[in-house]
Write an enzyme that holds these catalytic residues in place. Structure first.
Site, PDB file in Angstrom:
ATOM      1  CE  LYS A  47       7.854   2.675  35.948  1.00  0.00           C
ATOM      2  NZ  LYS A  47       6.975   2.645  37.112  1.00  0.00           N
ATOM      3  CE  LYS A  49       6.520   7.484  34.737  1.00  0.00           C
ATOM      4  NZ  LYS A  49       5.365   7.068  35.507  1.00  0.00           N
TER       5      LYS A  49
END
Length: 138
Positions: A47, A49
């Site tokens: 994602k 992150k």
């Protein structure tokens, strides 16, 4: 008696803060048994992150919260699969997702197995993103 038997919620839970606690507390108030999926480091990277706190530590933090009955790894974003796997009859999520195309579809998918989505008010003013930005400014 609580409305739901088994509830499920998930998140990265990086830099645990009051917004996370609010979500878990409200979720537990609405179900008998609360299962929390903690996003694995691999999924977080997918994602885009990078968690500051490693998965095993985030898992331990969430597991220590009195509102949580069980912690499981969240290895993908498939909410229908999670509900089936854990026999959850409800998913709890922040209302910042309400009305989005993604969550409208998730609501439809979950309705096929008799599960629901309950949206809680998003805690304004705090998030892991805000905390990360403040740390980087110092």
């Amino acid at each position: 008696m609580k409305k739901y038997k088994i509830g499920y919620t998930s998140g990265v839970f990086d830099m645990f803060h009051i917004g996370h606690l609010n979500l878990l507390k409200r979720a537990k108030e609405n179900c008998e048994y609360l299962i929390v999926g903690v996003t694995t480091d691999e999924l977080a990277l997918y994602k885009n992150k990078t968690p500051i706190i490693p998965y095993n530590e985030r898992k331990e933090i969430v597991n220590a919260i009195k509102y949580v009955d069980e912690v499981v790894p969240q290895e993908n974003m498939n909410k229908l699969e999670a509900c089936k796997k854990y026999n959850a009859d409800v998913i709890f999520v922040g209302d910042d997702w309400k009305g989005t195309e993604k969550w409208k579809q998730i609501e439809k998918d979950l309705s096929t197995i008799g599960a629901e989505v309950v949206y809680f008010p998003y805690t304004v003013g705090t998030s892991s993103t805000i905390l990360r930005e403040k740390l980087l400014k110092k």
